[in-house]
Design a protein around this motif. Structure first.
Motif, PDB file in Angstrom:
ATOM      1  N   VAL A 125       0.842  -1.198   0.000  1.00  0.00           N
ATOM      2  CA  VAL A 125       0.000   0.000   0.000  1.00  0.00           C
ATOM      3  C   VAL A 125       0.880   1.252   0.000  1.00  0.00           C
ATOM      4  O   VAL A 125       0.663   2.193  -0.771  1.00  0.00           O
ATOM      5  N   LEU A 126       1.906   1.260   0.865  1.00  0.00           N
ATOM      6  CA  LEU A 126       2.808   2.412   0.934  1.00  0.00           C
ATOM      7  C   LEU A 126       3.532   2.618  -0.391  1.00  0.00           C
ATOM      8  O   LEU A 126       3.613   3.745  -0.895  1.00  0.00           O
ATOM      9  N   GLU A 127       4.056   1.546  -0.961  1.00  0.00           N
ATOM     10  CA  GLU A 127       4.749   1.662  -2.247  1.00  0.00           C
ATOM     11  C   GLU A 127       3.810   2.207  -3.322  1.00  0.00           C
ATOM     12  O   GLU A 127       4.212   3.029  -4.152  1.00  0.00           O
ATOM     13  N   HIS A 128       2.579   1.765  -3.323  1.00  0.00           N
ATOM     14  CA  HIS A 128       1.585   2.246  -4.292  1.00  0.00           C
ATOM     15  C   HIS A 128       1.339   3.747  -4.110  1.00  0.00           C
ATOM     16  O   HIS A 128       1.321   4.498  -5.081  1.00  0.00           O
ATOM     17  N   LEU A 129       1.165   4.173  -2.869  1.00  0.00           N
ATOM     18  CA  LEU A 129       0.939   5.603  -2.602  1.00  0.00           C
ATOM     19  C   LEU A 129       2.137   6.439  -3.034  1.00  0.00           C
ATOM     20  O   LEU A 129       1.984   7.493  -3.659  1.00  0.00           O
ATOM     21  N   LEU A 130       3.334   5.975  -2.702  1.00  0.00           N
ATOM     22  CA  LEU A 130       4.540   6.716  -3.068  1.00  0.00           C
ATOM     23  C   LEU A 130       4.738   6.767  -4.575  1.00  0.00           C
ATOM     24  O   LEU A 130       5.138   7.794  -5.135  1.00  0.00           O
ATOM     25  N   GLN A 131       4.455   5.664  -5.244  1.00  0.00           N
ATOM     26  CA  GLN A 131       4.624   5.614  -6.696  1.00  0.00           C
ATOM     27  C   GLN A 131       3.629   6.543  -7.393  1.00  0.00           C
ATOM     28  O   GLN A 131       3.969   7.195  -8.376  1.00  0.00           O
ATOM     29  N   ASP A 132       2.412   6.610  -6.903  1.00  0.00           N
ATOM     30  CA  ASP A 132       1.372   7.402  -7.563  1.00  0.00           C
ATOM     31  C   ASP A 132       1.355   8.875  -7.158  1.00  0.00           C
ATOM     32  O   ASP A 132       0.721   9.680  -7.809  1.00  0.00           O
ATOM     33  N   ARG A 133       2.048   9.237  -6.073  1.00  0.00           N
ATOM     34  CA  ARG A 133       2.021  10.621  -5.611  1.00  0.00           C
ATOM     35  C   ARG A 133       2.729  11.529  -6.602  1.00  0.00           C
ATOM     36  O   ARG A 133       3.734  11.169  -7.185  1.00  0.00           O
ATOM     37  N   PHE A 134       2.172  12.684  -6.834  1.00  0.00           N
ATOM     38  CA  PHE A 134       2.780  13.664  -7.730  1.00  0.00           C
ATOM     39  C   PHE A 134       2.444  15.055  -7.208  1.00  0.00           C
ATOM     40  O   PHE A 134       1.563  15.215  -6.363  1.00  0.00           O
ATOM     41  N   SER A 135       3.157  16.043  -7.683  1.00  0.00           N
ATOM     42  CA  SER A 135       2.882  17.425  -7.293  1.00  0.00           C
ATOM     43  C   SER A 135       1.805  17.978  -8.210  1.00  0.00           C
ATOM     44  O   SER A 135       2.059  18.265  -9.374  1.00  0.00           O
ATOM     45  N   CYS A 136       0.624  18.129  -7.677  1.00  0.00           N
ATOM     46  CA  CYS A 136      -0.537  18.567  -8.440  1.00  0.00           C
ATOM     47  C   CYS A 136      -0.441  20.071  -8.712  1.00  0.00           C
ATOM     48  O   CYS A 136      -0.183  20.851  -7.803  1.00  0.00           O
ATOM     49  N   ARG A 137      -0.646  20.454  -9.961  1.00  0.00           N
ATOM     50  CA  ARG A 137      -0.566  21.862 -10.329  1.00  0.00           C
ATOM     51  C   ARG A 137      -1.853  22.367 -10.987  1.00  0.00           C
ATOM     52  O   ARG A 137      -1.832  23.350 -11.710  1.00  0.00           O
ATOM     53  N   ALA A 138      -2.963  21.701 -10.699  1.00  0.00           N
ATOM     54  CA  ALA A 138      -4.281  22.160 -11.153  1.00  0.00           C
ATOM     55  C   ALA A 138      -5.316  21.452 -10.285  1.00  0.00           C
ATOM     56  O   ALA A 138      -5.238  20.236 -10.099  1.00  0.00           O
ATOM     57  N   TYR A 139      -6.239  22.224  -9.752  1.00  0.00           N
ATOM     58  CA  TYR A 139      -7.223  21.678  -8.820  1.00  0.00           C
ATOM     59  C   TYR A 139      -8.641  22.010  -9.260  1.00  0.00           C
ATOM     60  O   TYR A 139      -8.881  23.035  -9.894  1.00  0.00           O
ATOM     61  N   LYS A 140      -9.552  21.150  -8.894  1.00  0.00           N
ATOM     62  CA  LYS A 140     -10.968  21.424  -9.078  1.00  0.00           C
ATOM     63  C   LYS A 140     -11.364  22.469  -8.039  1.00  0.00           C
ATOM     64  O   LYS A 140     -10.827  22.485  -6.931  1.00  0.00           O
ATOM     65  N   PRO A 141     -12.314  23.346  -8.357  1.00  0.00           N
ATOM     66  CA  PRO A 141     -12.672  24.418  -7.411  1.00  0.00           C
ATOM     67  C   PRO A 141     -13.543  23.961  -6.237  1.00  0.00           C
ATOM     68  O   PRO A 141     -13.660  24.676  -5.242  1.00  0.00           O
ATOM     69  N   GLU A 142     -14.128  22.747  -6.329  1.00  0.00           N
ATOM     70  CA  GLU A 142     -15.031  22.296  -5.266  1.00  0.00           C
ATOM     71  C   GLU A 142     -14.268  22.073  -3.969  1.00  0.00           C
ATOM     72  O   GLU A 142     -13.218  21.437  -3.961  1.00  0.00           O
ATOM     73  N   PRO A 143     -14.806  22.581  -2.858  1.00  0.00           N
ATOM     74  CA  PRO A 143     -14.152  22.366  -1.569  1.00  0.00           C
ATOM     75  C   PRO A 143     -14.137  20.883  -1.189  1.00  0.00           C
ATOM     76  O   PRO A 143     -15.022  20.116  -1.558  1.00  0.00           O
ATOM     77  N   VAL A 144     -13.110  20.514  -0.454  1.00  0.00           N
ATOM     78  CA  VAL A 144     -12.996  19.159   0.079  1.00  0.00           C
ATOM     79  C   VAL A 144     -13.867  19.100   1.331  1.00  0.00           C
ATOM     80  O   VAL A 144     -13.827  20.017   2.162  1.00  0.00           O
ATOM     81  N   PRO A 145     -14.676  18.058   1.504  1.00  0.00           N
ATOM     82  CA  PRO A 145     -15.515  17.966   2.710  1.00  0.00           C
ATOM     83  C   PRO A 145     -14.677  18.023   3.986  1.00  0.00           C
ATOM     84  O   PRO A 145     -13.582  17.464   4.052  1.00  0.00           O
ATOM     85  N   ARG A 146     -15.208  18.695   4.990  1.00  0.00           N
ATOM     86  CA  ARG A 146     -14.499  18.859   6.258  1.00  0.00           C
ATOM     87  C   ARG A 146     -14.117  17.507   6.866  1.00  0.00           C
ATOM     88  O   ARG A 146     -13.031  17.365   7.433  1.00  0.00           O
ATOM     89  N   ALA A 147     -14.975  16.511   6.742  1.00  0.00           N
ATOM     90  CA  ALA A 147     -14.667  15.187   7.293  1.00  0.00           C
ATOM     91  C   ALA A 147     -13.424  14.599   6.639  1.00  0.00           C
ATOM     92  O   ALA A 147     -12.619  13.929   7.302  1.00  0.00           O
ATOM     93  N   THR A 148     -13.231  14.842   5.356  1.00  0.00           N
ATOM     94  CA  THR A 148     -12.049  14.342   4.649  1.00  0.00           C
ATOM     95  C   THR A 148     -10.803  15.079   5.124  1.00  0.00           C
ATOM     96  O   THR A 148      -9.759  14.460   5.381  1.00  0.00           O
TER      97      THR A 148
END
Length: 181
Positions: free
Chosen positions: A10-33
């Protein structure tokens, strides 16, 4: 990944897929998240278990006010007064890595190699937070010195992995002595 994946998988998968995002959707992230990311990152190890990080999540008007202030400072041409010196130089493999990664990101943004004006304009987008609906400001008390900064770096890494695990994009950025009001 399956429910029965080993933790290292799981950790290797997260590390492999992580990237520096340079464009975001405008919708707010839910507070619970957001709370779930914060709760996971809070488990970060720290020197003497001091947990020196202080976290401010700015959204809406507060984020916009902070964005405008930090963008104005960055675009003013004034020298950046950081808490730590910038790297003196890159040598050997370190000289090869940053430009290759940087050029890849610039090429993805449609910027031609050598276009310094476009480079500078794109660099300022860091201070617009690439349109993210939230910004997390992680800081520490100056009196804790380098130990506080190192612990904050570990926290940022875990914060980003927790966000990645929940399907959120992140990009770490270091700014100088700026905090929202």
């Amino acid at each position: 990944m399956t429910q029965h994946s080993a933790p290292i998988d799981v950790l290797e998968h997260l590390l492999q897929d992580r990237f520096s995002c340079r464009a975001y959707k405008p919708e707010p992230v839910p507070r619970a998240t957001i709370d779930r990311v914060l709760n996971a990152a809070q488990r970060t190890a720290s020197w003497c278990n001091s947990q020196p990080w202080q976290v401010v999540i700015a959204s809406g008007e507060a984020k916009e006010k902070f964005r405008k202030a930090i963008y104005a400072e960055a675009s003013s041409g004034a020298p950046q007064d950081g808490d730590f010196e910038f790297p003196r130089e890159y040598r050997g493999v370190y000289l090869e890595r940053p430009p290759r990664k940087r050029f890849s990101a610039l090429q993805h943004a449609g910027i031609a190699r050598g276009d310094r004006a476009a480079y500078a304009k794109q660099a300022l987008e860091n201070y617009n937070f690439f349109g993210a609906p939230h910004v997390a400001i992680i800081h520490t008390d100056e009196a804790l010195g380098i130990y506080g900064a190192i612990d904050c770096g570990a926290y940022v890494g875990n914060f980003m992995l927790a966000a990645q695990a929940l399907g959120l994009g992140t990009i770490p950025q270091a700014h100088w002595r700026a905090t929202p009001e």
